[in-house]
Design an enzyme around this catalytic site. Structure first.
Site, PDB file in Angstrom:
ATOM      1  N   ARG A 224      -6.638  10.230   0.363  1.00 45.16           N
ATOM      2  CA  ARG A 224      -5.376  10.922   1.203  1.00 45.16           C
ATOM      3  C   ARG A 224      -5.486  12.071   1.813  1.00 45.16           C
ATOM      4  NH1 ARG A 224      -1.927   4.999   0.030  1.00 45.16           N
ATOM      5  NH2 ARG A 224      -1.976   4.906   1.666  1.00 45.16           N
TER       6      ARG A 224
ATOM      7  N   CYS B 262      -3.584   9.162  -4.871  1.00 42.80           N
ATOM      8  CA  CYS B 262      -2.569   7.953  -5.657  1.00 42.80           C
ATOM      9  C   CYS B 262      -4.029   7.343  -6.064  1.00 42.80           C
ATOM     10  CB  CYS B 262      -2.224   7.712  -4.574  1.00 42.80           C
ATOM     11  SG  CYS B 262      -3.182   6.955  -2.534  1.00 42.80           S
TER      12      CYS B 262
ATOM     13  N   VAL C 243     -11.499   1.521   4.254  1.00 42.84           N
ATOM     14  CA  VAL C 243     -10.765   2.247   5.098  1.00 42.84           C
ATOM     15  C   VAL C 243     -10.346   3.100   3.827  1.00 42.84           C
ATOM     16  CG1 VAL C 243      -8.137   2.419   5.471  1.00 42.84           C
ATOM     17  CG2 VAL C 243      -9.109   0.245   6.480  1.00 42.84           C
TER      18      VAL C 243
ATOM     19  N   ARG D 239       8.288  -1.794  -4.813  1.00 41.14           N
ATOM     20  CA  ARG D 239       8.085  -1.098  -3.606  1.00 41.14           C
ATOM     21  C   ARG D 239       7.651  -1.422  -2.323  1.00 41.14           C
ATOM     22  NH1 ARG D 239       3.150   2.558  -4.282  1.00 41.14           N
ATOM     23  NH2 ARG D 239       4.525   2.576  -2.069  1.00 41.14           N
TER      24      ARG D 239
ATOM     25  N   ARG E  84       4.272   8.505  -1.219  1.00 36.89           N
ATOM     26  CA  ARG E  84       3.342   9.259  -0.053  1.00 36.89           C
ATOM     27  C   ARG E  84       4.316   9.489   0.747  1.00 36.89           C
ATOM     28  NH1 ARG E  84      -1.650  11.390  -0.770  1.00 36.89           N
ATOM     29  NH2 ARG E  84      -1.066  10.315   1.628  1.00 36.89           N
TER      30      ARG E  84
ATOM     31  N   LYS F 209       7.917  -3.378   5.415  1.00 34.00           N
ATOM     32  CA  LYS F 209       8.445  -1.791   4.914  1.00 34.00           C
ATOM     33  C   LYS F 209       8.000  -0.570   5.982  1.00 34.00           C
ATOM     34  CE  LYS F 209       4.914  -0.478   1.239  1.00 34.00           C
ATOM     35  NZ  LYS F 209       4.313   0.600   1.814  1.00 34.00           N
ATOM     36  N   ASN F 210       7.023  -1.150   6.159  1.00 34.12           N
ATOM     37  CA  ASN F 210       5.536   0.075   6.891  1.00 34.12           C
ATOM     38  C   ASN F 210       6.177   0.128   7.942  1.00 34.12           C
ATOM     39  OD1 ASN F 210       4.010   0.073   4.979  1.00 34.12           O
ATOM     40  ND2 ASN F 210       2.715  -0.789   5.255  1.00 34.12           N
TER      41      ASN F 210
ATOM     42  N   ASP G 214      -5.026  -3.541   3.716  1.00 39.18           N
ATOM     43  CA  ASP G 214      -3.551  -4.003   2.679  1.00 39.18           C
ATOM     44  C   ASP G 214      -3.278  -5.943   2.291  1.00 39.18           C
ATOM     45  OD1 ASP G 214      -2.608  -1.493   2.671  1.00 39.18           O
ATOM     46  OD2 ASP G 214      -0.764  -1.626   3.611  1.00 39.18           O
TER      47      ASP G 214
HETATM   48  C1  UD1 Z   1      -0.351   3.800   5.665  1.00 42.86           C
HETATM   49  C2  UD1 Z   1       0.072   2.517   4.847  1.00 42.86           C
HETATM   50  C3  UD1 Z   1      -0.837   1.400   4.468  1.00 42.86           C
HETATM   51  C4  UD1 Z   1      -2.038   0.811   4.993  1.00 42.86           C
HETATM   52  C5  UD1 Z   1      -2.945   2.007   5.989  1.00 42.86           C
HETATM   53  C6  UD1 Z   1      -3.624   1.524   5.814  1.00 42.86           C
HETATM   54  C7  UD1 Z   1       2.043   2.752   5.573  1.00 42.86           C
HETATM   55  C8  UD1 Z   1       3.573   3.520   4.437  1.00 42.86           C
HETATM   56  N1  UD1 Z   1       1.258   2.526   5.200  1.00 42.86           N
HETATM   57  O1  UD1 Z   1      -0.443   4.630   5.297  1.00 42.86           O
HETATM   58  O2  UD1 Z   1       0.039   0.614   3.719  1.00 42.86           O
HETATM   59  O3  UD1 Z   1      -2.899   0.578   3.924  1.00 42.86           O
HETATM   60  O4  UD1 Z   1      -2.014   2.448   6.233  1.00 42.86           O
HETATM   61  O5  UD1 Z   1      -3.541   0.290   6.943  1.00 42.86           O
HETATM   62  O6  UD1 Z   1       2.631   2.079   6.828  1.00 42.86           O
HETATM   63  N2  UD1 Z   1      -6.930   9.795   6.542  1.00 42.86           N
HETATM   64  C9  UD1 Z   1      -7.631  11.121   6.781  1.00 42.86           C
HETATM   65  N3  UD1 Z   1      -6.621  12.009   6.790  1.00 42.86           N
HETATM   66  C10 UD1 Z   1      -5.121  12.584   7.257  1.00 42.86           C
HETATM   67  C11 UD1 Z   1      -4.452  10.781   7.163  1.00 42.86           C
HETATM   68  C12 UD1 Z   1      -5.490   9.792   6.468  1.00 42.86           C
HETATM   69  O7  UD1 Z   1      -8.945  11.595   6.377  1.00 42.86           O
HETATM   70  O8  UD1 Z   1      -4.319  13.412   8.173  1.00 42.86           O
HETATM   71  C13 UD1 Z   1      -7.787   9.101   6.453  1.00 42.86           C
HETATM   72  C14 UD1 Z   1      -7.604   7.985   4.526  1.00 42.86           C
HETATM   73  O9  UD1 Z   1      -7.162   9.254   3.618  1.00 42.86           O
HETATM   74  C15 UD1 Z   1      -7.296   6.995   5.521  1.00 42.86           C
HETATM   75  C16 UD1 Z   1      -7.927   6.202   6.738  1.00 42.86           C
HETATM   76  O10 UD1 Z   1      -7.847   7.734   7.148  1.00 42.86           O
HETATM   77  O11 UD1 Z   1      -9.247   6.909   4.904  1.00 42.86           O
HETATM   78  C17 UD1 Z   1      -6.874   5.538   6.936  1.00 42.86           C
HETATM   79  O12 UD1 Z   1      -5.057   6.187   6.106  1.00 42.86           O
HETATM   80  P1  UD1 Z   1      -3.845   6.578   6.777  1.00 42.86           P
HETATM   81  O13 UD1 Z   1      -3.813   4.704   7.960  1.00 42.86           O
HETATM   82  O14 UD1 Z   1      -3.530   7.847   7.332  1.00 42.86           O
HETATM   83  O15 UD1 Z   1      -3.023   5.477   5.832  1.00 42.86           O
HETATM   84  P2  UD1 Z   1      -2.084   5.858   5.297  1.00 42.86           P
HETATM   85  O16 UD1 Z   1      -0.785   5.991   7.092  1.00 42.86           O
HETATM   86  O17 UD1 Z   1      -1.168   6.665   4.090  1.00 42.86           O
END
Ligand code: UD1
Length: 419
Positions: A122, A117, A328, A398, A93, A22-23, A306
């Protein structure tokens, strides 16, 4: 609303085929916006998140053709809108992934700001700051991100903290920016590497995928390509845990053992005999109850957040005591209260769950709160005495393709009912 009804107690035994990730599929679908001819994608999982992404692309005027086994052809040359509306972003998201490609190719994007969420705040600040560094003007108004530019230009970007979709969004944008972009502290997840492979096949110049330093030399245009999505490592690991906690033997096929390192180490520690080769992995518990393990989640290649919820369930029925520390996301223990209702002995202190394994869980009606939390409740149902009814399973649809069919194939008593 549908529910999953599970009668626990059966030892799982058999083989299961793993779906495409999926990701990886979601960013690759977004990448189709960068190409001036159709992108053909195979090994696409049939999941609600994929359907939502296709709805989003179609709402912009993109042509999507669905072939056999959900092989997709995505043609963005027919695009007429550059908007990701609130109604779609709210449900997923990852819709934010269209932001980078839209600005890079068309110079404009209006994307609804994702809200909080179930697993924490996030934010998307890194996505926005990165695009600004590349010269885009960003305004956030009435819940929407409005991004504009003539042409993005290469920049030096530091991701802190490391973000998976943040890295993907900026990597996609950088492919069409003028000049070189360096992304430092880039995410190293296999899904980022798969996206980079797809972008390279489309004509992008990317170096360093899979390391924490990406170099992207922008090009003037990208073209379509053929890409097979890599296997889903989280689905893979979830079925291995299902084998582990039922004392069974499960072989997963069409997967990639190399992506599962941190999880396989923990499954071995839990007492599983692991065998793997090429594109399959087998766990055999030889009827034994698993041993507790301690886990700390962190970005790849460390233990994936995850898989945290699924290992919480494993520890809940294991011999001994273990801790699970989530680093995380700040609020990713929603499954704990539901597991406690099934008889688990877990207490939470800050971002750590202390878990003492119990001899048995008992079936109960439980509620899914997010995708991976739902998986942990289904796993609990497989070992619980009696019947477990998991509600709100739209979360599980999902991210897990045909979960009840796959588990039934391994010998579980599970079926879907309409409530
Ligand atoms: C992706 C995955 C999700 C997985 C996560 C962590 C997809 C579609 N989803 O989510 O399944 O659980 O990686 O492996 O690939 N953060 C910030 N600012 C930002 C972006 C992120 O502070 O602009 C923080 C988030 O709050 C979190 C950390 O960074 O604490 C990691 O999040 P991130 O790697 O961005 O997760 P996703 O990409 O949303």
């Amino acid at each position: 609303m549908n529910q999953l009804l599970i009668t626990g107690g059966d030892r799982l035994d058999g083989e299961v085929r793993i779906s495409g990730a999926k990701n990886a599929t979601l960013p690759i679908l977004a990448a189709s916006l960068l190409a001036d001819s159709p992108l053909a994608i195979t090994n696409v999982p049939h999941l609600d998140d994929v359907t939502i992404t296709l709805t989003l692309l179609r709402s912009m005027g993109v042509e999507v053709t669905v072939g056999d086994h959900l092989a997709l052809e995505v043609n963005s040359s027919t695009i007429r809108e550059f908007i990701a509306p609130y109604e779609l972003v709210r449900t997923m998201r990852a819709s934010i992934l269209v932001l980078g490609p839209l600005v890079a190719r068309f110079g404009r994007a209006d994307v609804s700001l994702p809200g909080g969420c179930a697993i924490g705040a996030r934010p998307v600040d890194l996505h926005l700051r990165g695009l600004e560094a590349m010269g885009a003007t960003i305004e956030v108004e009435n819940g929407y991100i409005h991004a504009r530019t003539k042409r993005l230009k290469g920049a030096r970007i530091l991701m802190s903290p490391v973000s998976v979709t943040g890295t993907e969004n900026l990597m996609m944008a950088a492919c069409l920016a003028a000049g070189e972009t360096r992304i430092e502290n880039a995410a190293r997840e296999p899904e980022v590497v798969d996206l980079a492979r797809c972008l390279s096949a489309m004509g992008a110049h990317i170096e360093g995928a899979g390391t924490d330093m990406l170099h992207i030399e922008g090009v003037d245009s990208l073209h379509g390509a053929n890409h097979a999505v890599l296997p889903d490592r989280i689905e893979s690991a979830t079925y291995l845990v299902a084998g582990a906690l039922t004392g069974g033997r499960v072989k997963i096929k069409n997967t990639c053992p190399d992506m599962l390192g941190a999880v396989l180490i923990k499954l071995q520690e839990a007492g599983g005999t692991i065998r793997s080769n090429g594109n399959w992995v087998e766990i055999d518990m030889q009827g034994r109850r698993p041993q507790s393990v301690s886990i700390r989640t962190a970005p790849y290649p460390e233990f994936p957040t995850d898989m945290q919820a699924q290992f919480t369930t494993l520890n809940a029925v294991a011999e001994g005591a273990g801790t699970i520390t989530e680093t995380v996301f700040e609020n990713r223990f929603m499954h704990v209260q539901e597991l406690v209702r099934m008889g688990a002995d877990i207490h939470l202190e800050g971002n750590t769950a202390f878990i003492r394994g119990v001899g048995k869980l008992t079936g109960a009606p439980v509620m899914a709160t997010d995708l991976r939390a739902s998986a942990s409740l289904v796993l609990a149902g497989l070992v619980a005495e009696g019947e477990t009814r998991v509600d709100r399973i739209y979360h599980i649809d999902r991210g897990y393709e045909c979960i009840e069919e796959k588990l039934a194939q391994l010998g579980a008593r599970i079926h879907r009912i309409a409530s």
